[in-house]
Design an enzyme around this catalytic site. Structure first.
Site, PDB file in Angstrom:
ATOM      1  N   HIS A 180       0.860  -1.193   0.000  1.00 43.10           N
ATOM      2  CA  HIS A 180       0.000   0.000   0.000  1.00 43.10           C
ATOM      3  C   HIS A 180       0.890   1.235   0.000  1.00 43.10           C
ATOM      4  O   HIS A 180       1.671   1.461   0.934  1.00 43.10           O
ATOM      5  CB  HIS A 180      -0.931  -0.016   1.210  1.00 43.10           C
ATOM      6  CG  HIS A 180      -1.987  -1.065   1.092  1.00 43.10           C
ATOM      7  ND1 HIS A 180      -2.489  -1.755   2.164  1.00 43.10           N
ATOM      8  CD2 HIS A 180      -2.643  -1.528  -0.014  1.00 43.10           C
ATOM      9  CE1 HIS A 180      -3.412  -2.616   1.733  1.00 43.10           C
ATOM     10  NE2 HIS A 180      -3.520  -2.498   0.418  1.00 43.10           N
ATOM     11  N   ARG A 182       0.721   4.519   0.410  1.00 46.02           N
ATOM     12  CA  ARG A 182       0.790   5.629   1.364  1.00 46.02           C
ATOM     13  C   ARG A 182       1.322   5.246   2.742  1.00 46.02           C
ATOM     14  O   ARG A 182       1.597   6.110   3.564  1.00 46.02           O
ATOM     15  CB  ARG A 182      -0.606   6.215   1.533  1.00 46.02           C
ATOM     16  CG  ARG A 182      -1.622   5.244   2.115  1.00 46.02           C
ATOM     17  CD  ARG A 182      -3.018   5.794   1.941  1.00 46.02           C
ATOM     18  NE  ARG A 182      -4.050   4.906   2.446  1.00 46.02           N
ATOM     19  CZ  ARG A 182      -5.351   5.146   2.308  1.00 46.02           C
ATOM     20  NH1 ARG A 182      -5.761   6.229   1.673  1.00 46.02           N
ATOM     21  NH2 ARG A 182      -6.244   4.311   2.787  1.00 46.02           N
ATOM     22  N   HIS A 304       2.577  -3.298   7.009  1.00 47.50           N
ATOM     23  CA  HIS A 304       1.571  -2.296   6.619  1.00 47.50           C
ATOM     24  C   HIS A 304       1.500  -1.246   7.726  1.00 47.50           C
ATOM     25  O   HIS A 304       2.106  -1.382   8.775  1.00 47.50           O
ATOM     26  CB  HIS A 304       0.185  -2.941   6.526  1.00 47.50           C
ATOM     27  CG  HIS A 304      -0.043  -3.824   5.346  1.00 47.50           C
ATOM     28  ND1 HIS A 304      -0.908  -3.505   4.332  1.00 47.50           N
ATOM     29  CD2 HIS A 304       0.464  -5.047   5.022  1.00 47.50           C
ATOM     30  CE1 HIS A 304      -0.942  -4.476   3.440  1.00 47.50           C
ATOM     31  NE2 HIS A 304      -0.121  -5.429   3.834  1.00 47.50           N
ATOM     32  N   GLU A 379       0.610  -4.426  11.248  1.00 45.60           N
ATOM     33  CA  GLU A 379       0.174  -3.035  11.023  1.00 45.60           C
ATOM     34  C   GLU A 379       0.918  -2.169  12.032  1.00 45.60           C
ATOM     35  O   GLU A 379       0.631  -2.219  13.232  1.00 45.60           O
ATOM     36  CB  GLU A 379      -1.334  -2.891  11.232  1.00 45.60           C
ATOM     37  CG  GLU A 379      -2.186  -3.720  10.293  1.00 45.60           C
ATOM     38  CD  GLU A 379      -2.496  -3.026   8.965  1.00 45.60           C
ATOM     39  OE1 GLU A 379      -2.016  -1.898   8.733  1.00 45.60           O
ATOM     40  OE2 GLU A 379      -3.221  -3.632   8.153  1.00 45.60           O
TER      41      GLU A 379
HETATM   42  O1  0X9 Z   1      -6.921  -4.017   4.331  1.00 41.40           O
HETATM   43  C1  0X9 Z   1      -5.745  -4.399   4.230  1.00 41.40           C
HETATM   44  O2  0X9 Z   1      -5.265  -4.766   3.171  1.00 41.40           O
HETATM   45  C2  0X9 Z   1      -4.852  -4.410   5.481  1.00 41.40           C
HETATM   46  N1  0X9 Z   1      -5.067  -3.225   6.251  1.00 41.40           N
HETATM   47  S1  0X9 Z   1      -4.573  -1.754   5.680  1.00 41.40           S
HETATM   48  O3  0X9 Z   1      -5.119  -0.741   6.567  1.00 41.40           O
HETATM   49  N2  0X9 Z   1      -2.986  -1.654   5.774  1.00 41.40           N
HETATM   50  O4  0X9 Z   1      -4.993  -1.620   4.333  1.00 41.40           O
HETATM   51  C3  0X9 Z   1      -5.164  -5.625   6.313  1.00 41.40           C
HETATM   52  C4  0X9 Z   1      -4.979  -6.925   5.593  1.00 41.40           C
HETATM   53  C5  0X9 Z   1      -5.260  -8.136   6.429  1.00 41.40           C
HETATM   54  N3  0X9 Z   1      -5.234  -9.352   5.645  1.00 41.40           N
HETATM   55  C6  0X9 Z   1      -6.257  -9.760   4.862  1.00 41.40           C
HETATM   56  N4  0X9 Z   1      -7.406  -9.206   4.874  1.00 41.40           N
HETATM   57  N5  0X9 Z   1      -6.038 -10.828   4.119  1.00 41.40           N
HETATM   58 ZN    ZN Z   2      -1.874  -1.694   4.105  1.00 40.76          ZN
END
Ligand code: 0X9
Ligand code: ZN
Length: 416
Positions: A180, A182, A304, A379
């Site tokens: 990601h 940002r 992340h 995270e």
């Molecule tokens: O939504 C996401 O991709 C992740 N959070 S973020 O705020 N960095 O965008 C969490 C991903 C967790 N894993 C899966 N959902 N597979």
């Molecule tokens: Zn992310």
């Protein structure tokens, strides 16, 4: 005025003259008191005009959203109408972005000439240059490989770190960051890992005795650069999808229950799943690295931000994988080590159960399809209004993160 400082600020003004200004955008924290209010926010998040930074399912953890001036009245009206509590945590996101740019340019100019600095957020070319320098300086312990090109043609490189004993085919810990765009603190965290394992080898030799580490510090270099020079809040890759919208959410693009939940079919949405699974060269590269390490890789860790979570599969369902206890044990070791060292709390659990359901993530794929026993999404903490920690927070965030990663790696090494 200091000459370097002047050049830094001048550069900042020229380089970012055409960047998205975010003038008058506000950031809201919305505190849903019950499941109905949470559901209301989930429905709201489907509207692309609201850029949700954070939308955890837990009641009591506020959701955060960035809203442009024209849409603020409508949002506030809606929230007031339904009695949902909110506060404005940033009255002008545009000013914050500008301040961040100035600070980064200044700190960057003050540390120019250094091999790597954690006093500013690094640009992609600087990150690659650091990897190459390490390979040159530590040829017996470090090798760098170009694993492919991003959509816009940037060279994507992995660094493999060993203890130089020449033993081939050791077990592996595979780390990536920056899928990601940002989430700038994530590639900084990956660089910190590299820095510690290579340049502080003596203190970390136990992590490299029976394991090699493979690190891909920026999965989404096009998006990362775009978030530096054009649009600070960009999340996705940069490959055009339609004439009006570009980019796919890399963490919705992996081919395991692809698109089933928590992923948008709309190309303009921030969580767009892509036109097909693995439609993006960048996610193909991560997939290929995982498969090339099948059997050897015991842990996949993807960095992340934000929210202080240690998440494991599944992201596509609230059911748990058969071996979830192993992943929970590793994640708890990380969370406990951080708690003991700095007092910072991390929440541990499966991503659907503690955050939200979202299919097509790299963590689910690593575990299910590439057979990596331990698969964890970390995270990192929020800074500023979320994705913009101040430059002075980079080192404390990264060193704290490293304490958790070390503890998780030690647990993996002990278990496998
Ligand atoms: O939504 C996401 O991709 C992740 N959070 S973020 O705020 N960095 O965008 C969490 C991903 C967790 N894993 C899966 N959902 N597979
Ligand atoms: Zn992310």
């Amino acid at each position: 005025m200091n000459f370097k400082l002047l050049i830094g600020l001048l550069f900042c003004g020229i380089a970012f003259a055409s960047a998205e200004s975010y003038e008058g955008y506000k950031v809201y924290d919305i505190n849903a008191k019950n499941v109905f209010e949470k559901e209301f926010l989930f429905q709201l998040s489907k509207d692309e005009k609201y850029d949700f930074f954070h939308l955890p399912k837990q009641i009591g953890t506020p959701s955060r959203v960035l809203v442009e001036p024209n849409d603020q009245y409508e949002l506030e009206n809606l929230l007031n109408k339904f009695g949902i509590q909110y506060i404005v945590i940033d009255e002008n996101f545009g000013e914050s972005v500008q301040a961040e740019r100035m600070q980064n340019a200044l700190m960057r100019s003050l540390s120019s000439g250094q091999r790597i600095s954690f006093n500013s957020f690094q640009r992609f070319d600087d990150i690659n240059a650091y990897l190459d320098q390490l390979a040159k300086s530590y040829p017996s312990r470090v090798s760098v490989k170009t694993v492919g090109k991003s959509y816009e043609g940037r060279n994507m490189k992995t660094i493999t770190i060993t203890n130089g004993d020449g033993v081939q085919n050791k077990k592996v810990i595979f780390v990536d960051a920056g899928i990601h765009a940002r989430e700038w603190i994530a590639p900084a965290g990956a660089l910190y890992i590299i820095n510690q394992l290579v340049e502080n080898y003596a203190a970390n030799a136990n992590l490299l005795k029976t394991y090699d580490w493979v690190v891909l510090p920026v999965v989404n270099p096009d998006g990362y650069e775009y978030s530096h020079v054009a649009s600070r809040n960009w999340r996705k890759t940069r490959k055009p999808v339609t004439s009006s919208c570009a980019g796919t959410d890399g963490n919705r693009n992996f081919d395991f229950h692809w698109g089933e939940v928590g992923a948008s079919t709309l190309s303009c949405a921030d969580t767009f799943r892509g036109q097909a699974a693995f439609s993006e060269p960048e996610t193909q590269i991560v997939r290929d690295i995982m498969h090339s390490l099948t059997g050897r890789a015991k842990m996949y860790l993807t960095l992340h931000s934000y929210g202080n979570y240690l998440l494991y599969p599944w992201g596509y369902t609230s059911a748990l994988p058969a071996t979830w206890r192993d992943m929970d044990e590793v994640a708890q070791a990380g969370a406990n080590a951080i708690k003991a060292a700095t007092g910072t709390k991390y929440t541990v659990g499966s991503s659907t159960n503690v955050l939200y359901a979202a299919a097509g993530g790299s963590d689910d794929y690593a575990h299910a399809s590439a057979g990596i026993p331990i698969s964890i999404t970390m995270e990192l903490p929020a800074g500023g209004s979320g994705f913009n920690p101040s430059t002075s927070q980079i080192t404390p965030f990264c060193s704290e993160t490293w304490i958790g990663i070390k503890a998780m790696a030690e647990k993996v090494i002990e278990k496998y």
